[in-house]
Design a protein around this motif. Structure first.
Motif, PDB file in Angstrom:
ATOM      1  N   GLN A  21      -6.773   7.183  -4.220  1.00 44.19           N
ATOM      2  CA  GLN A  21      -5.695   6.291  -3.788  1.00 44.19           C
ATOM      3  C   GLN A  21      -5.620   6.206  -2.270  1.00 44.19           C
ATOM      4  N   PHE A  56      -8.497   4.062  -1.107  1.00 47.92           N
ATOM      5  CA  PHE A  56      -8.205   2.647  -1.334  1.00 47.92           C
ATOM      6  C   PHE A  56      -7.260   2.113  -0.267  1.00 47.92           C
ATOM      7  N   CYS A  57      -6.228   2.886   0.036  1.00 54.94           N
ATOM      8  CA  CYS A  57      -5.252   2.472   1.047  1.00 54.94           C
ATOM      9  C   CYS A  57      -5.914   2.369   2.416  1.00 54.94           C
ATOM     10  N   VAL A 113       1.583   6.535  -7.025  1.00 57.84           N
ATOM     11  CA  VAL A 113       0.516   7.418  -7.503  1.00 57.84           C
ATOM     12  C   VAL A 113       0.858   8.874  -7.190  1.00 57.84           C
ATOM     13  N   TRP A 114       1.421   9.129  -6.019  1.00 55.43           N
ATOM     14  CA  TRP A 114       1.828  10.479  -5.634  1.00 55.43           C
ATOM     15  C   TRP A 114       2.847  11.034  -6.629  1.00 55.43           C
ATOM     16  N   LEU A 138       2.265   1.736  -3.452  1.00 55.37           N
ATOM     17  CA  LEU A 138       1.232   2.173  -4.390  1.00 55.37           C
ATOM     18  C   LEU A 138       0.886   3.645  -4.181  1.00 55.37           C
ATOM     19  N   VAL A 139       0.785   4.069  -2.931  1.00 59.25           N
ATOM     20  CA  VAL A 139       0.518   5.487  -2.649  1.00 59.25           C
ATOM     21  C   VAL A 139       1.689   6.342  -3.140  1.00 59.25           C
ATOM     22  N   ASN A 188       0.822  -1.206   0.000  1.00 62.07           N
ATOM     23  CA  ASN A 188       0.000   0.000   0.000  1.00 62.07           C
ATOM     24  C   ASN A 188       0.857   1.257   0.000  1.00 62.07           C
ATOM     25  N   SER A 225      -8.123  -0.695   2.470  1.00 61.39           N
ATOM     26  CA  SER A 225      -7.288  -1.890   2.449  1.00 61.39           C
ATOM     27  C   SER A 225      -6.672  -2.174   3.808  1.00 61.39           C
ATOM     28  N   VAL A 256      -7.356  11.707  -8.061  1.00 58.65           N
ATOM     29  CA  VAL A 256      -6.474  10.534  -8.030  1.00 58.65           C
ATOM     30  C   VAL A 256      -5.879  10.337  -6.643  1.00 58.65           C
ATOM     31  N   ILE A 257      -5.411  11.393  -6.032  1.00 58.25           N
ATOM     32  CA  ILE A 257      -4.803  11.285  -4.700  1.00 58.25           C
ATOM     33  C   ILE A 257      -5.852  10.854  -3.675  1.00 58.25           C
TER      34      ILE A 257
END
Length: 156
Positions: free
Chosen positions: A84, A87-88, A45-46, A41-42, A38, A91, A80-81
């Motif tokens: 994300q 989602f994190c 995306v960042w 992935l963050v 996670n 999760s 998007v941020i």
């Protein structure tokens, strides 16, 4: 490389992955792996969201054309941020009896993940500067080819 040295793959990576994937890990190790996935992935995306500011204009610098004037890009960046991070959060919130916490991650890992776009965006701008020089050279070459007698009467 492994095959050219005539050694087996298990000599290089051991028995990784051959004993049932990540199910052989303890529950704490599985949760730590989930946290690492996670976080990466963050971070990805960042960095990609910040780098997308350099994708707005092919040859113009973000200094001369600020991406913050582009409302669509700002909306996409924020969306998007937020998605994300949501989602994190979902999760990591679904883990029961969580033995690992975000406080277990050292501060410098967060710092590197947060500050990495400061390194990536200038590199992206240098690539764009090189691309601009190549594009200008291509345009000059194309104009030279078009300025012939045949090119002067071309319908394009």
């Amino acid at each position: 490389v492994v095959f050219s040295l005539k050694i087996s793959v298990t000599q290089v990576i051991g028995s990784f992955g051959s004993n049932g994937g990540w199910m052989h890990l303890s529950s704490k190790e599985q949760i730590a792996m989930l946290y690492a996935q996670n976080f990466m992935l963050v971070s990805f995306v960042w960095c990609l969201a910040w780098m997308s500011a350099t994708f707005l204009y092919r040859t113009n610098s973000i200094i001369s054309y600020s991406p913050f004037k582009n409302k669509i890009w700002i909306g996409a960046f924020i969306a998007v941020i937020v998605l994300q991070l949501a989602f994190c959060a979902v999760s990591l919130a679904t883990i029961k009896d969580n033995p690992v916490s975000l406080h277990d991650v050292p501060w410098y890992i967060y710092f590197i993940g947060l500050i990495w776009p400061v390194v990536l965006v200038p590199v992206q701008e240098l690539v764009k500067l090189h691309d601009d020089k190549e594009f200008t050279r291509f345009q000059k070459r194309s104009k030279l080819e078009f300025s012939t007698k045949l090119g002067m009467h071309s319908p394009l």
